[in-house]
Structure formats: structure tokens, C-alpha cells
Design a protein around this motif. Sequence first.
Motif, PDB file in Angstrom:
ATOM      1  N   GLN A 123       3.594  18.213   6.327  1.00 54.67           N
ATOM      2  CA  GLN A 123       2.856  17.052   6.299  1.00 54.67           C
ATOM      3  C   GLN A 123       1.846  17.323   7.028  1.00 54.67           C
ATOM      4  OE1 GLN A 123       1.647  14.279   5.406  1.00 54.67           O
ATOM      5  NE2 GLN A 123       3.368  12.952   5.380  1.00 54.67           N
ATOM      6  N   THR A 124       0.729  16.984   6.826  1.00 56.70           N
ATOM      7  CA  THR A 124      -0.660  16.934   7.551  1.00 56.70           C
ATOM      8  C   THR A 124      -0.662  16.121   8.803  1.00 56.70           C
ATOM      9  OG1 THR A 124      -2.062  17.352   5.795  1.00 56.70           O
ATOM     10  CG2 THR A 124      -3.300  16.541   7.626  1.00 56.70           C
ATOM     11  N   THR A 125      -0.606  16.876  10.082  1.00 57.84           N
ATOM     12  CA  THR A 125      -0.370  16.037  11.279  1.00 57.84           C
ATOM     13  C   THR A 125      -1.168  14.679  11.545  1.00 57.84           C
ATOM     14  OG1 THR A 125      -0.024  18.052  12.231  1.00 57.84           O
ATOM     15  CG2 THR A 125      -0.417  16.385  13.675  1.00 57.84           C
ATOM     16  N   GLY A 126      -2.324  14.795  10.944  1.00 57.19           N
ATOM     17  CA  GLY A 126      -3.327  13.507  11.137  1.00 57.19           C
ATOM     18  C   GLY A 126      -2.753  12.509  10.469  1.00 57.19           C
ATOM     19  N   ASN A 127      -1.753  12.680   9.604  1.00 61.69           N
ATOM     20  CA  ASN A 127      -1.307  11.444   8.683  1.00 61.69           C
ATOM     21  C   ASN A 127      -0.079  10.753   9.406  1.00 61.69           C
ATOM     22  OD1 ASN A 127      -3.239  11.828   6.757  1.00 61.69           O
ATOM     23  ND2 ASN A 127      -1.783  12.984   5.507  1.00 61.69           N
ATOM     24  N   LEU A 128       0.255  11.481  10.656  1.00 55.79           N
ATOM     25  CA  LEU A 128       1.483  10.993  11.254  1.00 55.79           C
ATOM     26  C   LEU A 128       1.167   9.678  12.231  1.00 55.79           C
ATOM     27  CD1 LEU A 128       3.365  14.044  12.704  1.00 55.79           C
ATOM     28  CD2 LEU A 128       3.947  12.987  10.238  1.00 55.79           C
ATOM     29  N   SER A 129       2.133   8.822  12.538  1.00 59.01           N
ATOM     30  CA  SER A 129       1.706   7.918  13.553  1.00 59.01           C
ATOM     31  C   SER A 129       1.427   8.365  14.770  1.00 59.01           C
ATOM     32  CB  SER A 129       2.832   6.709  13.500  1.00 59.01           C
ATOM     33  OG  SER A 129       4.013   7.461  14.214  1.00 59.01           O
ATOM     34  N   GLY A 130       0.951   7.428  15.657  1.00 58.60           N
ATOM     35  CA  GLY A 130       0.595   7.971  17.075  1.00 58.60           C
ATOM     36  C   GLY A 130       1.452   8.415  17.692  1.00 58.60           C
ATOM     37  N   GLY A 131       2.836   8.007  17.796  1.00 58.97           N
ATOM     38  CA  GLY A 131       3.948   8.190  18.378  1.00 58.97           C
ATOM     39  C   GLY A 131       4.498   9.521  17.859  1.00 58.97           C
ATOM     40  N   ASN A 132       4.683   9.774  16.868  1.00 58.92           N
ATOM     41  CA  ASN A 132       5.034  11.133  15.949  1.00 58.92           C
ATOM     42  C   ASN A 132       4.063  12.250  16.588  1.00 58.92           C
ATOM     43  OD1 ASN A 132       7.358  10.371  14.824  1.00 58.92           O
ATOM     44  ND2 ASN A 132       6.469   8.970  13.661  1.00 58.92           N
ATOM     45  N   LYS A 147       0.925  -1.049  -0.045  1.00 58.82           N
ATOM     46  CA  LYS A 147       0.050  -0.043  -0.030  1.00 58.82           C
ATOM     47  C   LYS A 147       0.926   1.296  -0.191  1.00 58.82           C
ATOM     48  CE  LYS A 147      -3.719   2.498   0.567  1.00 58.82           C
ATOM     49  NZ  LYS A 147      -4.364   3.138  -0.627  1.00 58.82           N
ATOM     50  N   THR A 148       0.675   2.123  -0.774  1.00 56.79           N
ATOM     51  CA  THR A 148       1.497   3.242  -1.049  1.00 56.79           C
ATOM     52  C   THR A 148       0.724   4.570  -1.104  1.00 56.79           C
ATOM     53  OG1 THR A 148       3.004   2.104  -2.575  1.00 56.79           O
ATOM     54  CG2 THR A 148       3.245   4.674  -2.795  1.00 56.79           C
ATOM     55  N   PHE A 149       1.123   5.525  -0.271  1.00 58.21           N
ATOM     56  CA  PHE A 149       0.487   6.966  -0.117  1.00 58.21           C
ATOM     57  C   PHE A 149       1.407   8.012  -0.874  1.00 58.21           C
ATOM     58  CE2 PHE A 149      -1.057   4.672   3.919  1.00 58.21           C
ATOM     59  CZ  PHE A 149      -2.489   4.854   3.491  1.00 58.21           C
ATOM     60  N   PRO A 150       1.284   9.119  -1.259  1.00 64.24           N
ATOM     61  CA  PRO A 150       1.902   9.935  -1.571  1.00 64.24           C
ATOM     62  C   PRO A 150       3.181  10.014  -0.987  1.00 64.24           C
ATOM     63  CG  PRO A 150      -0.186  10.783  -1.824  1.00 64.24           C
ATOM     64  CD  PRO A 150      -0.372   9.642  -1.035  1.00 64.24           C
ATOM     65  N   GLY A 151       4.359   9.711  -1.739  1.00 62.59           N
ATOM     66  CA  GLY A 151       5.729   9.951  -1.378  1.00 62.59           C
ATOM     67  C   GLY A 151       6.048   8.671  -0.239  1.00 62.59           C
ATOM     68  N   VAL A 152       5.307   7.843   0.273  1.00 62.34           N
ATOM     69  CA  VAL A 152       5.440   7.047   1.302  1.00 62.34           C
ATOM     70  C   VAL A 152       4.816   5.610   0.893  1.00 62.34           C
ATOM     71  CG1 VAL A 152       5.200   6.109   3.733  1.00 62.34           C
ATOM     72  CG2 VAL A 152       5.379   8.605   3.075  1.00 62.34           C
ATOM     73  N   LYS A 153       5.527   4.521   1.143  1.00 61.04           N
ATOM     74  CA  LYS A 153       5.308   3.221   0.871  1.00 61.04           C
ATOM     75  C   LYS A 153       5.209   2.578   2.265  1.00 61.04           C
ATOM     76  CE  LYS A 153       6.714   0.221  -2.377  1.00 61.04           C
ATOM     77  NZ  LYS A 153       7.459  -0.632  -3.008  1.00 61.04           N
ATOM     78  N   ALA A 154       3.727   2.678   2.427  1.00 62.11           N
ATOM     79  CA  ALA A 154       3.182   2.244   4.051  1.00 62.11           C
ATOM     80  C   ALA A 154       3.526   0.670   4.323  1.00 62.11           C
ATOM     81  CB  ALA A 154       2.001   2.726   4.432  1.00 62.11           C
ATOM     82  N   LEU A 155       3.104  -0.157   3.138  1.00 58.26           N
ATOM     83  CA  LEU A 155       3.041  -1.552   3.509  1.00 58.26           C
ATOM     84  C   LEU A 155       3.706  -2.035   2.230  1.00 58.26           C
ATOM     85  CD1 LEU A 155      -0.411  -2.363   4.260  1.00 58.26           C
ATOM     86  CD2 LEU A 155       1.436  -2.215   5.875  1.00 58.26           C
ATOM     87  N   ASP A 156       4.724  -2.987   2.283  1.00 63.00           N
ATOM     88  CA  ASP A 156       5.682  -3.300   1.410  1.00 63.00           C
ATOM     89  C   ASP A 156       5.838  -5.009   1.226  1.00 63.00           C
ATOM     90  OD1 ASP A 156       7.443  -3.885  -0.546  1.00 63.00           O
ATOM     91  OD2 ASP A 156       9.228  -2.806   0.455  1.00 63.00           O
ATOM     92  N   ASP A 157       4.825  -5.583   0.672  1.00 63.24           N
ATOM     93  CA  ASP A 157       4.962  -7.142   0.652  1.00 63.24           C
ATOM     94  C   ASP A 157       4.771  -7.897   1.891  1.00 63.24           C
ATOM     95  OD1 ASP A 157       5.039  -9.292  -1.059  1.00 63.24           O
ATOM     96  OD2 ASP A 157       7.097  -9.666  -0.511  1.00 63.24           O
ATOM     97  N   VAL A 158       3.561  -6.997   2.657  1.00 62.27           N
ATOM     98  CA  VAL A 158       3.244  -7.728   3.939  1.00 62.27           C
ATOM     99  C   VAL A 158       2.587  -9.252   3.783  1.00 62.27           C
ATOM    100  CG1 VAL A 158       2.074  -7.405   6.096  1.00 62.27           C
ATOM    101  CG2 VAL A 158       3.367  -5.570   5.084  1.00 62.27           C
ATOM    102  N   ASN A 159       2.860 -10.178   4.738  1.00 63.06           N
ATOM    103  CA  ASN A 159       2.068 -11.274   4.685  1.00 63.06           C
ATOM    104  C   ASN A 159       1.650 -11.699   6.176  1.00 63.06           C
ATOM    105  OD1 ASN A 159       2.578 -12.730   1.840  1.00 63.06           O
ATOM    106  ND2 ASN A 159       4.552 -11.665   2.283  1.00 63.06           N
ATOM    107  N   ILE A 160       0.320 -12.294   6.635  1.00 62.83           N
ATOM    108  CA  ILE A 160       0.046 -12.355   7.746  1.00 62.83           C
ATOM    109  C   ILE A 160      -0.972 -13.800   7.430  1.00 62.83           C
ATOM    110  CG2 ILE A 160      -1.755 -10.559   7.808  1.00 62.83           C
ATOM    111  CD1 ILE A 160      -1.562 -10.650  10.814  1.00 62.83           C
ATOM    112  N   LYS A 161      -0.724 -14.495   8.543  1.00 62.66           N
ATOM    113  CA  LYS A 161      -1.745 -15.701   8.551  1.00 62.66           C
ATOM    114  C   LYS A 161      -2.394 -15.819   9.884  1.00 62.66           C
ATOM    115  CE  LYS A 161       0.089 -18.932   5.142  1.00 62.66           C
ATOM    116  NZ  LYS A 161       0.685 -20.231   4.812  1.00 62.66           N
TER     117      LYS A 161
END
Length: 512
Positions: A404-413, A13-27
Amino acid sequence: MDQYLLEMRHITKTFPGVKALDDVNIKVKTGAIHALIGENGAGKSTLMKVLSGVHPYGTYEGDILFKGKECHFKSINESESQGIVIIHQELALIPELSIAENIFLGNEQASRGILNWNETIRHTIDLLKKVRLDVDPLEKVKNIGVGKQQLVEIAKALSKNVDLLILDEPTASLNEEDSANLLELLREFQTQGMTSILISHKLKELLSISTDFTILRDGQTVADLHPEEEEVTQDKIIKHMVGRDLSNLYPERHASIGDIKFEIRDWQVDHPLQPDKKMLKDINFNVRSGEVVGFAGLMGAGRTELAMSIFGKSFGKNIQGEAWKDGQKIDVGTVNKAIENRLAYVSEDRKEYGLILMDSVRKNLSIANLKGLSHRNILNLNEEVTLAESLQKRMNIKTPTIEQTTGNLSGGNQQKVVLGKWINTDPDVLILDEPTRGIDVGAKYEIYKIINELAESGKSIIVISSELPELLGISDRIYTINDGEITGEANADETDQEKLMTMMTHSREASV
């Protein structure tokens, strides 16, 4: 029955300028309590938003298999119709509606278009019992605390036909007792055949309840751990999460404690809606320069109410008592006066009271001290940019740009932005209400270091936290509060969790 209820394969999953998820797998196995772990920004919430249809099919790459069938969810309604219910970290309640109305909003108990209030109230009472919440179903959500609101969210999720329950930081707002009740509920749901995915930064909780672990780092799957195959420890999880060892969860601080900097005397506060109810009674405490003072108490004890009433009398009515700083009585009657007297307050609810989520990091960092960046009431944009960039580096805020829009940051940031905003006012006394709620161990460590640096520079720090190990790890001295009264005081190096809990659950008379 299939061994795996859910499989997510090669999710990108990619957002503008950021690849948030890169070939993630979960079972996720049927009937499991599956922990999804990672630092803030690792991609956990994004992955669950892909699963639930918040990020609809076509906006990501990869495959989702649920109950053995490939799914193309384009909305939350579609995923919920298949039995996937997610409780997001951000509360999605309407403050002006009642608890019952919020729980059944969009899922009304009605017949032929006519709402059945008796059924609504009856089902609400049953659901509230399941989450151990004893409140009036007709109480407005705005009148209950953030911790109770989280329990309402969980009750709302349980009102639906659930096969897979996803909980994103469900205990972040809860005290230890309520957290334990929630974990016990998940065990009960598991015995009834429900599968859960649990996202949390409270590693001890995850270790106590989870059957499997998936760890993400920088948008990639870095480990799958299974307790029946190998020993899973907190240290092992942390090393996978952050890519390094954290030898000590609480950084060492060399305290140089001076004279009393700030003092509250005979503080009393009435409930804002019930004038005959006393919320805080005869509160007296102090904090010295260079000192970190913790406040411990169970939910509803009055910790947040105390902090808000002190900071500009933002909570309560008929407030009586005195605030003293540097040996002189000061006026904290409004937020502006509190700031002028160099007090600062970081709220427990950063999204509601700490940040303007739609604004940039730059604007959020500068907003509490625009006067200091202005000349003849005109904001100096160059100074604002310089300040924001400096604070971004100092606080180690991970963002592509200060625009950057603050709402797009992670909780810690986001939490670092709130802290940076108030550091910008150069306070003498900094009140931190649950400063590490909902953030990972790596971000917590960075915030602890910032607290240490502020204390070592002579600032007086007050920390409110529901995590007793945290208070013991970062405080010099700890007050306990129960039912609006201070019930005890102890040096952090001379007490432990058991002693604090005893003081937290006793009356002031019993502690004297």
C-alpha cells in the motif's frame, strides 16, 4: 435563518478495496463549533474532503446541503466560493515563499493585474495578529517551525470570505498556550456568526469548546452528542470512538532502569542562518538503559533543535560538545555515523522528514536499514518482505497490504510506519519527537505500549512532547528546556504540570 448550516446525508465514498465512508450523516447548526471525532482511519478527513470538493461530486454517493441548498462541488474553488474553507492536516504552504505570499497565494491583493504589496503586507499583519503570531510577513515559511506554519495556514483561511471554517487537527503542532489562543479565536469567530467544524484528537480541548459532537468509527456515524441534552465526557467519547473502554490512557510499565547509556556534555549550537545567535547553550543531560526521559518546553524553546543537532548534526552550525554512549565518546557528526552508533530519531514532521509518502509501506519500513537486508550490496527482496510483514504485525499497522502507498494510510498508521522504520535499525537510543502528534487515543495507546516494550527490553528512550500529561504519563524522568537551556529536571512521579510549567518558563539561573 435555517437551524442547520450544513447537512450531509448518506455519504458513501469508496477507494479501491476500501469503503472509507459508509452511509455517514452529519448536521451542523448555524453558529456551532461542531466536533468531528474518530480514530485515525475513521473517515473524518475523507468526509471533509467530500464536502470541500477535494473528492468532487460524482465520486461519492449521498447529498450535501449548505445554507439549505443542494450542492455539487467539483473543486475546492467551488466550495470556497460558497464560504466553505478547510484547513487540512497536511500543510499546504510553499517553503520558498514568504508568509505574506503564502497567505494570499491565489487570492492576490491586486488592481488591474498589478500586485499591491502595501495592501498585502497590511492585511497580512492584521491576519497574523488574529492568530497571535508575531513574525515578519516577509519571512520565508521554511524559516519558521511547523507550529507557526500551522498558524499561517489558519491566517490564510481567514483571508477568505468564510461562513464555515473546517479545521483538521489545528492544534496538533501547537503548544498549550498557542492552542488556548486558537480556541479563544474560535469562540470569538462564533460570536461573529462563523460556524466551525473542528477535527481533533485532543478531547479535553474539544470538550472545552464544542457545542455538538459527531463520532465516526470505521467509516460510519456511531453517535451524535449534544451537551445541552446529555452529559458528554471524555470516557463516553472514547468508548464510542474505539468501541471499548480504555481504563487507563497510559499503559502500566515495569521499569528496570540500569546504568547511564547515553550522555550529552556541554552541547552548544549556533543558528544555521544567524551565526551570532546561540540556539543551544551548555546542554547537559543523560538517559539510562531501560529509561524513558521526557523533554518539556514551549514552542521555540529548542527541543527539536537539540534532537536534530544530536542526530547527525542535522541542525545548526558551530556545534560544540560531546556525545557519550556506554562510557565512551562517540562521533555523531553525520546521520550515518549516528545510526552506526545505534541512535535513531523520529522527526516531529513525519511527512517531511520521516516518510516517502509515494513509496510503499514495505519500502518505508526497510529504508533505514537497507545494509542489513543486502548481501554484496544487492537487496534481498524476500528478506525485505519478511521484515516488513513482521513489523506490520508488531506495530499493528492497519493496511490491506505492505505494498500500500504510505501516503494513503491514516496519520496514526503513518506514525507507526516511521517508528517501525527506526526500530528496524535496532537502536540503543531512540529519540521520539512528538511521537503521538495528530493521532487518536487508540493509536496513542498502542504507541505508548511500543515505547514501554522498547524500554523494558533495555532501550533508552527520549521523548519530546508538547503535552505535559503525556510526558508525566509515560516518562521516568523529565528535563525542561527554555530559550536553548535546560532549566530543570524532575522525576515524573514527583512533579506535576504546574511545576513543569514553572521550570519551562524560568531561566536556568532562576531554577538553580
